[in-house]
Design a protein around this motif. Sequence first.
Motif, short mmCIF file in Angstrom:
data_model
loop_
_atom_site.label_atom_id
_atom_site.label_comp_id
_atom_site.label_asym_id
_atom_site.label_seq_id
_atom_site.Cartn_x
_atom_site.Cartn_y
_atom_site.Cartn_z
N CYS A 272 23.90 -14.97 -6.49
CA CYS A 272 24.48 -14.19 -5.40
C CYS A 272 25.62 -13.32 -5.89
O CYS A 272 25.71 -12.15 -5.55
CB CYS A 272 24.99 -15.13 -4.31
SG CYS A 272 23.65 -15.91 -3.40
N CYS A 291 19.73 -15.94 -5.71
CA CYS A 291 20.03 -15.24 -4.46
C CYS A 291 18.72 -15.01 -3.70
O CYS A 291 17.76 -14.46 -4.24
CB CYS A 291 20.71 -13.90 -4.75
SG CYS A 291 21.10 -13.00 -3.24
N VAL A 292 18.71 -15.43 -2.47
CA VAL A 292 17.48 -15.29 -1.68
C VAL A 292 17.46 -13.95 -0.93
O VAL A 292 16.45 -13.56 -0.35
CB VAL A 292 17.32 -16.51 -0.73
CG1 VAL A 292 18.40 -16.55 0.32
CG2 VAL A 292 15.96 -16.59 -0.10
N GLY A 293 18.62 -13.25 -0.98
CA GLY A 293 18.72 -11.97 -0.27
C GLY A 293 18.19 -10.80 -1.08
O GLY A 293 17.76 -9.79 -0.54
N TRP A 329 25.16 -19.00 -0.71
CA TRP A 329 24.37 -18.24 0.26
C TRP A 329 25.21 -17.91 1.50
O TRP A 329 25.09 -16.84 2.08
CB TRP A 329 23.12 -19.03 0.69
CG TRP A 329 22.05 -19.07 -0.36
CD1 TRP A 329 22.04 -18.42 -1.56
CD2 TRP A 329 20.81 -19.79 -0.29
NE1 TRP A 329 20.88 -18.70 -2.25
CE2 TRP A 329 20.10 -19.54 -1.50
CE3 TRP A 329 20.22 -20.62 0.66
CZ2 TRP A 329 18.84 -20.09 -1.76
CZ3 TRP A 329 18.97 -21.17 0.41
CH2 TRP A 329 18.29 -20.91 -0.80
N CYS A 332 27.30 -14.85 0.73
CA CYS A 332 26.67 -13.70 0.06
C CYS A 332 26.19 -12.67 1.09
O CYS A 332 25.43 -13.00 2.00
CB CYS A 332 25.49 -14.21 -0.77
SG CYS A 332 24.45 -12.90 -1.41
N HIS A 334 24.04 -10.31 0.72
CA HIS A 334 22.57 -10.13 0.66
C HIS A 334 21.87 -11.26 1.42
O HIS A 334 20.94 -11.03 2.18
CB HIS A 334 22.08 -10.14 -0.80
CG HIS A 334 22.80 -9.18 -1.68
ND1 HIS A 334 22.57 -7.84 -1.64
CD2 HIS A 334 23.76 -9.38 -2.63
CE1 HIS A 334 23.35 -7.23 -2.54
NE2 HIS A 334 24.09 -8.16 -3.14
N CYS A 335 22.33 -12.48 1.17
CA CYS A 335 21.69 -13.63 1.83
C CYS A 335 21.94 -13.60 3.33
O CYS A 335 21.05 -13.90 4.13
CB CYS A 335 22.21 -14.94 1.23
SG CYS A 335 21.60 -15.23 -0.44
ZN ZN Z 1 22.66 -14.25 -2.18
#
Ligand code: ZN
Length: 736
Positions: A272, A291-293, A329, A332, A334-335
């Motif tokens: 992230c 990072c899942v985003g 997360w 973050c 993005h997440c």
């Molecule tokens: Zn992330």
Amino acid sequence: MKMQKVVLLLLATIMLFGVQSRAIDVIPKPVKMVETGKEFTLTADVKILYSKGLAQHAELLEKALSPATGWDFEMTEASKAQKGSIFLNLVKDDEIAAEGYKLNVTPKGVEIQAVKEAGIFNGIQTLLQLLPVEVFDARRQKDVAWNIPGVEIADEPSYVWRGMMLDVSRYFYEKEYVLHLIDMMGMYKMNVLHLHLIDDAGWRLEIKKYPKLTSVGGFRGEGKDRIGGYYTQEDIKEIVAYAALRNVEIIPEVEVPAHTLAAIAAYPYLSCRGEQVKVQTQHSISRELYCVGKESTFEFLQDVFDEVFELFPSKYIHIGGDEARYDRWAKCPHCQARMKELGLKKEHELQVYFNRRMQKMVSKHGKVILGWDEIIEPGLTEKVVGMVWHNKKKAITGAEAGHDIVMALTGHCYFDVAESKIPGEVKAATWLPPISLEKTYMFNPMIEGLDAKYRSQILGGHGCLWTDQFIHGDKLPRIDPINENRAEQYLDYLTLPRMSALAETVWTPRSSQSWDDFENRMRSHYSRYDHAGYGYRVPQPKLIAKKEVDGGYEITVENVVDGAYVAYATDGIRANTYSKVYEGPVKVKRLNDFSAITVLNRRQFSLPLYFPAKYDQFKKYGKMVAEWRPKDIKGKEFGTFEMNATGKIDKNGEYELTFIYTGGNYRLDIAGVEIFKNGKKITEDIHEGHTGGSSSNNTYRFKVDAYETGAAFTVKAKVRGDLGKDSYGVVFIKRK
Ligand code: ZN
Ligand code: ACM
């Protein structure tokens, strides 16, 4: 008559009349076996015959028989048996299951029938266990009659999944060790080896598109402390092929989203925050996650999977999924944007989303995801395999949702945990209670609460060899009984004999399982390990009876290892290889004066069987570190009393060490204590204290701030008996 005389008489009888038959002690116990009493003898002119397609299996058998017998056996493809041959026969037979086999031994020869190669391999393993134990030796054995008892066996496994996991991230086991583990597994018909290839402490698989995964992520530490390694793609091909011939499927684990620090150290954009991090050199679970985003995470994983699937033919890919903590997360952008876009409320739901994305990528390749029990959540669109380790409820909810389940329960299957808490036991995972051989044997994949109708979804059982305690695997304490300190020897010691027990729980029908019978059959298996060069834990003598007699106790024990004997001591000193040889029941005044060990030879012996004194009343002082007895006291002069505190000092923090007098004529005077890490003094508390009829200043305080997993801790105290040696007591330690 004395026991020794009985043994001598028995030996004389055997020499005069010859041995009629050896006890059959195959593990795992075959489903059906009839003993006919008509044996076959292996000689130099026995031929190995085999059906079309089984040349490699014939060769495998030949290589297993040749070194110990000293004979080269002729191998010929054939369609029917001949007198004086071993015939590996691939047949069409509805009675034989995929991994099953029939094995017949008559005076004319041996025939193994199976419908698939897997069954032929399993039949060969049974045949090897029917032969004298010396057959496992790589050197020629003299004066062995290579008799095979007459049997008719029809056998097949109860469970299709009989697995082991090896953590090669925390400690890198070279390819040769992996092959050695596959050999040990083959002996017991175990058929899945799951390689935990990636974790915070190292990435172990060459990925051509991302070379830094191994050049950076495959190593940790600096300078002379830098250690690591990885499997090249060629290594993996070799491991996979070696395993396939031995009916072992190799399953790779590519963890997501936690336990990924080694990948993030190589390619920081995967996390992230994108910060440069280092591969872990101490054991802990990093908070960094993929990072899942960011879509780039999924592009990376897709590329990795493309190479992984080329290497591993298994239908399964293990994606880990355990122990993710979501702090990163939660902070973050993005997440958080991803959560908003998907209308998710909790970070946990992001992991379910992550898993679903994994599932899509994987099923494109026709593969199925497998993960730790954390992945069993509503929202998975296709079937997965849940590997249940700590949350047994997930086995039930998972099966109800139609998923398949593999049981890797921490209480029976975590072989990184020691077998006992006996002083001198190997350094092993300490967060779980010990798992004895018997406790492993009590494993049942059909846990309580699981309806019998889900039996077909419960694929089997899985032993786990985590290695976080070997993160400094090149600097481990010596295992006294085997005089070894290599991480490879530790793993052998933790694996055998427990894997044999696990194997029987997942192969033999539950109605035929019996601990007593298993323990009996095990007696000869230790000799097989010796011949094969496999390390193992020597079991302690078995306690048969403990009777109270005239103010004391009478103790009866039994040796459980062929070729070994029991040595015992009655003076409160732990038995050693120079102690008296046990011949019959022993009387002692105090239970904890008695101890006994199994002795194979001067270098190979068990930990002691003994009856520890109960010190429950001192629990408030923490855990017991040591007991002192008169032999530990020099006398009226101060001497050094050394205590092993490894495993007791188990974190950074402030500790209190308390001396408690329990008996004897003299009080203990203490001048101070010094604390050592790996032999180097790290701290001390020097003050006068004593414990006896009354105690004063008998607690010593110190702070540990450089704890390391794998380090050995010792405490040296300066002590004396105020007027002499006759003093008994215990030392306890507590972290504040
Ligand atoms: Zn992330
Ligand atoms: C696990 O032991 N974290 C699966």
